[in-house]
Design a protein around this motif. Sequence first.
Motif, PDB file in Angstrom:
ATOM      1  N   THR A  58       0.829  -1.219   0.000  1.00  0.00           N
ATOM      2  CA  THR A  58       0.000   0.000   0.000  1.00  0.00           C
ATOM      3  C   THR A  58       0.861   1.267   0.000  1.00  0.00           C
ATOM      4  O   THR A  58       0.499   2.252  -0.634  1.00  0.00           O
ATOM      5  CB  THR A  58      -0.960   0.047   1.214  1.00  0.00           C
ATOM      6  OG1 THR A  58      -0.226  -0.279   2.372  1.00  0.00           O
ATOM      7  CG2 THR A  58      -2.113  -0.881   1.047  1.00  0.00           C
ATOM      8  N   ARG A  96      -3.619  10.489   0.830  1.00  0.00           N
ATOM      9  CA  ARG A  96      -3.028   9.236   0.367  1.00  0.00           C
ATOM     10  C   ARG A  96      -2.850   8.252   1.532  1.00  0.00           C
ATOM     11  O   ARG A  96      -3.002   7.043   1.363  1.00  0.00           O
ATOM     12  CB  ARG A  96      -1.686   9.504  -0.325  1.00  0.00           C
ATOM     13  CG  ARG A  96      -1.890   9.936  -1.780  1.00  0.00           C
ATOM     14  CD  ARG A  96      -0.597   9.941  -2.510  1.00  0.00           C
ATOM     15  NE  ARG A  96      -0.001  11.255  -2.526  1.00  0.00           N
ATOM     16  CZ  ARG A  96       1.243  11.498  -2.889  1.00  0.00           C
ATOM     17  NH1 ARG A  96       2.030  10.500  -3.246  1.00  0.00           N
ATOM     18  NH2 ARG A  96       1.719  12.720  -2.904  1.00  0.00           N
ATOM     19  N   LEU A 142       1.852   1.574  -3.563  1.00  0.00           N
ATOM     20  CA  LEU A 142       0.700   1.914  -4.397  1.00  0.00           C
ATOM     21  C   LEU A 142       0.325   3.389  -4.246  1.00  0.00           C
ATOM     22  O   LEU A 142      -0.011   4.061  -5.219  1.00  0.00           O
ATOM     23  CB  LEU A 142      -0.490   1.027  -3.991  1.00  0.00           C
ATOM     24  CG  LEU A 142      -1.712   1.068  -4.883  1.00  0.00           C
ATOM     25  CD1 LEU A 142      -1.408   0.414  -6.225  1.00  0.00           C
ATOM     26  CD2 LEU A 142      -2.869   0.331  -4.234  1.00  0.00           C
ATOM     27  N   CYS A 143       0.395   3.879  -3.016  1.00  0.00           N
ATOM     28  CA  CYS A 143       0.006   5.268  -2.761  1.00  0.00           C
ATOM     29  C   CYS A 143       1.201   6.221  -2.831  1.00  0.00           C
ATOM     30  O   CYS A 143       1.093   7.383  -2.421  1.00  0.00           O
ATOM     31  CB  CYS A 143      -0.690   5.384  -1.412  1.00  0.00           C
ATOM     32  SG  CYS A 143      -2.176   4.397  -1.326  1.00  0.00           S
ATOM     33  N   ASP A 144       2.328   5.701  -3.286  1.00  0.00           N
ATOM     34  CA  ASP A 144       3.531   6.506  -3.467  1.00  0.00           C
ATOM     35  C   ASP A 144       3.949   7.202  -2.161  1.00  0.00           C
ATOM     36  O   ASP A 144       4.244   8.398  -2.134  1.00  0.00           O
ATOM     37  CB  ASP A 144       3.285   7.545  -4.575  1.00  0.00           C
ATOM     38  CG  ASP A 144       4.589   8.001  -5.212  1.00  0.00           C
ATOM     39  OD1 ASP A 144       5.613   7.340  -4.993  1.00  0.00           O
ATOM     40  OD2 ASP A 144       4.581   9.031  -5.916  1.00  0.00           O
ATOM     41  N   ARG A 157      -5.356   2.516 -11.264  1.00  0.00           N
ATOM     42  CA  ARG A 157      -4.540   1.316 -11.016  1.00  0.00           C
ATOM     43  C   ARG A 157      -5.380   0.191 -10.422  1.00  0.00           C
ATOM     44  O   ARG A 157      -5.106  -0.978 -10.604  1.00  0.00           O
ATOM     45  CB  ARG A 157      -3.390   1.653 -10.064  1.00  0.00           C
ATOM     46  CG  ARG A 157      -2.141   2.120 -10.800  1.00  0.00           C
ATOM     47  CD  ARG A 157      -1.029   2.292  -9.797  1.00  0.00           C
ATOM     48  NE  ARG A 157      -0.645   3.689  -9.712  1.00  0.00           N
ATOM     49  CZ  ARG A 157       0.207   4.178  -8.843  1.00  0.00           C
ATOM     50  NH1 ARG A 157       0.764   3.401  -7.959  1.00  0.00           N
ATOM     51  NH2 ARG A 157       0.518   5.449  -8.850  1.00  0.00           N
ATOM     52  N   LYS A 182      -5.058   8.631 -10.647  1.00  0.00           N
ATOM     53  CA  LYS A 182      -4.197   7.546 -11.151  1.00  0.00           C
ATOM     54  C   LYS A 182      -4.310   6.309 -10.261  1.00  0.00           C
ATOM     55  O   LYS A 182      -4.302   5.168 -10.728  1.00  0.00           O
ATOM     56  CB  LYS A 182      -2.734   8.009 -11.194  1.00  0.00           C
ATOM     57  CG  LYS A 182      -2.362   8.690 -12.500  1.00  0.00           C
ATOM     58  CD  LYS A 182      -0.894   9.027 -12.504  1.00  0.00           C
ATOM     59  CE  LYS A 182      -0.597  10.035 -13.595  1.00  0.00           C
ATOM     60  NZ  LYS A 182       0.682  10.711 -13.384  1.00  0.00           N
ATOM     61  N   LEU A 183      -4.397   6.595  -8.955  1.00  0.00           N
ATOM     62  CA  LEU A 183      -4.520   5.505  -7.986  1.00  0.00           C
ATOM     63  C   LEU A 183      -5.793   4.691  -8.241  1.00  0.00           C
ATOM     64  O   LEU A 183      -5.776   3.465  -8.223  1.00  0.00           O
ATOM     65  CB  LEU A 183      -4.566   6.134  -6.589  1.00  0.00           C
ATOM     66  CG  LEU A 183      -4.321   5.255  -5.397  1.00  0.00           C
ATOM     67  CD1 LEU A 183      -2.915   4.735  -5.417  1.00  0.00           C
ATOM     68  CD2 LEU A 183      -4.555   6.052  -4.123  1.00  0.00           C
TER      69      LEU A 183
END
Lengths: 353, 259
Positions: A126, A151, A129-131, A188, A184-185
Motif C-alpha cells: 500500500t 493518500r 501503491l500510494c507513493d 490502477r 491515477k490511484l
Amino acid sequence: MSEERQVSKNVIEVTDLSKAYGRVKALSGLTFSVAKGEIVGFLGPNGAGKSTTMRILCGMTGADSGEAQVCGVDLAEEEGEVRKHIGYLPENNPLPEDLRVSEYLKFRGRLKGLSGGRLRERLEATLNLCDLRRSASERLIGNLSKGYRQRVGIAEALLDEPKLLILDEPTIGLDPRQTGIIRKLLDRLRGETSFLLSSHVLSEVEASCDRMLILNRGRIVAEGTLQELQAEYLDNTVFEVVAGGERSVIEKIAKDIDPLCELIDENPTTATGRKRFSFCTPQGESSAESILKEFVNQSVTQTREFNIARPDLESIFLKATKRSWEQTDSFRENLREVSATLQPDEEDEEGAR
Amino acid sequence: MKGFSVILRREVFGLFISPATYVAAFYFLTLLGLGFRFFLESFARTDWLLPPLASLVVALIFGSPALIPFLTMRSMAEERRLGTLETLLVAPISVTAVVAGKWFASYIYFILVCLSALGFPCLAVWLFPEETLNLRLLEPAQLIGGGIYLLAAGSAFTAIGIFASSVTRNQMVAGMLSFTLLTLHLALMAYFHGEMPTDTMGLAPASALRDSLGSLTTGLDRLEHFVVGIIDIATLLHYLVTTFLFLGFTILATARLND
C-alpha cells in the motif's frame, strides 16, 4: 440460478432503504446496486443523503427500513461483519497527528486482523501503491500536507485488500496535481476493487467513474453512464460557429438544412471581430455536421471555427436535481390543492352537525 | 474481544509519549514522597492509629483526582475532537474493545504510579533501617491489603475518568468533569467517615444516607480494614460494579455517536 449469480456479481445491493433523523427524512426508498470492480460516482447536493448512505453501508449506523447487502453480508443481520470487507475514507479524513505514517498503518493493519509477514507485505504494497514509501512513511502525520494525508487515508482503506472501497470526498481541498495522483490511484485499482466515490468535483467523477448515481432528497434521481445520462437529460445537440457573415444569412443556411435548428446565442469575438453563433438542434450530431459542411461550402459565411459542445456532468447534475425538485414541489402543490378542496367539505359537515 | 490488545498497546504507547502524563506523575509522586517523609518524621507525635503505610494508601486515594484526569481526559475526548473515533469504529472491532482497551491503558499507568509510590517505604527502610524498624513499613499483610484496595479503587476511578472523557470533545472539560466526580466521591467518603451520631435529630438523615449508599460513603472506614490486612469483599464488589457501570455508560455514549 441467474438471480444467485446476480447477487454474487454485485458488491452492493440496496433495496428501498429509508432512514430518518427525528422528523427529517434523510433517505426514502433508496434503491441501487454496484457491480464487482465497478467505480461508481455518488453525487448529490449537500444534505441529499450521501453520507448517511455511506455510513449505513459501512455498518456504522442502521437503516429504519429496507434491505442492504454489502459483499454478500446482510446489514440488518450482521452489521459489524461488513467492516471486514470494506475500506472507508470518511470526509475530511481524520488522522491521529502524533503518529508516523508507518506506525499508523501498522496500527490500523493490526485492527483489521493483519499480523506478521502478511502485515509487512500489505504495508509495503500500500505504501508503494500510494507513493508514500520514500517520501512520507517515517514522517509524523501532523506534519503532512493535505495531499499526503489523503493518500495515507486511502492506503489505510486499502490495507486488507477490501472488496469495496467507500470514499467520501477523497479529493476535497487538493490541488490539481494531487487530484491527478488520486485519480491515477483509482485507475490502477480499476477492475480489482469496487468503488463508491462521493464527490462534488464533477469533472473528477466524470473522468474516473464507470457509472454515476445522482441522489437528491434521499432518493436516486438519475443513474447510468455519462452517455446514458446525456441521452436522458440533454435532448438537444448544441454547436457553435465562429463566422464573419451576416446573422440572417447564417441562420437561413442552418434552417435550410435543419428546420428545427435554432440560433440560441450570438456574441462578438474580441480578437477577430467575427461573431460566435450558438445553435441547438434536436436532430443530433449528424444534423450539426451537415450544417457545418454547408457553412464551409458557402464562402459568404466566412466560417473559421466550429465545435459541438459536449454536455458535461455538471449540466446533467443540475438538470436531474432541478427535475426532482420540480417533481416534489408539484406533488406538494397538488397535495395542498387536494387538502384545500377537502377542507370546505369538512367545514360544511361540521356546520351541518 | 478482538482488537482489545491492539487498542491497549496503542493507548499505552500514547500515554508513554505524552508529556502531560509524565508531568502529572512527576508532581504527584514528588508531593506524595515529601508528604510521606514529613508524616514519618512526625508520626510519633500524631494521634494516627493506623500503621504508617496506611498514610501512603490514603494519600494515593485522596490524591487521585489530581492524577486520574491527566491519564484519562485525552483518551476519548481527543478522538472525538479529531474525528478519529469514527474511523476507529469502522474497523472490524467492537465499541467494547475500544473502551476496554483505553480504560485498561489508563489503569496500567495508575498501577505503575502506585508501584512507584511503593518505592518510598522501600527507600525509607533501605536508607534508615534502624529508625524505621518499629514502623513496620514493609509488612506483607498491610502491603497486600492496601494494594488490593488501591487496585479496586483505581479501576473504578479510571472508569469514571474514561466516562468523563467520552461525553465531551474538549479535553479540559473532560479533565474537570473527572476531577469533580472523583472529588465528590471522596468528599462523601470523608464526610461519612467514622461513627455517625444517630440520636441527634439533625444528623439522622445523614446516617440513613450513609447506610443506604454502602461502600460509596463508607469507603474510608473499609480502607482502614484493608490497610491492616482485612479484605472486605463487599467493598471490592462495590468498586467492581462502579467500574462496569461507568464503562457501560461509556460504551453507550460512544455507540450513540453513530446514530
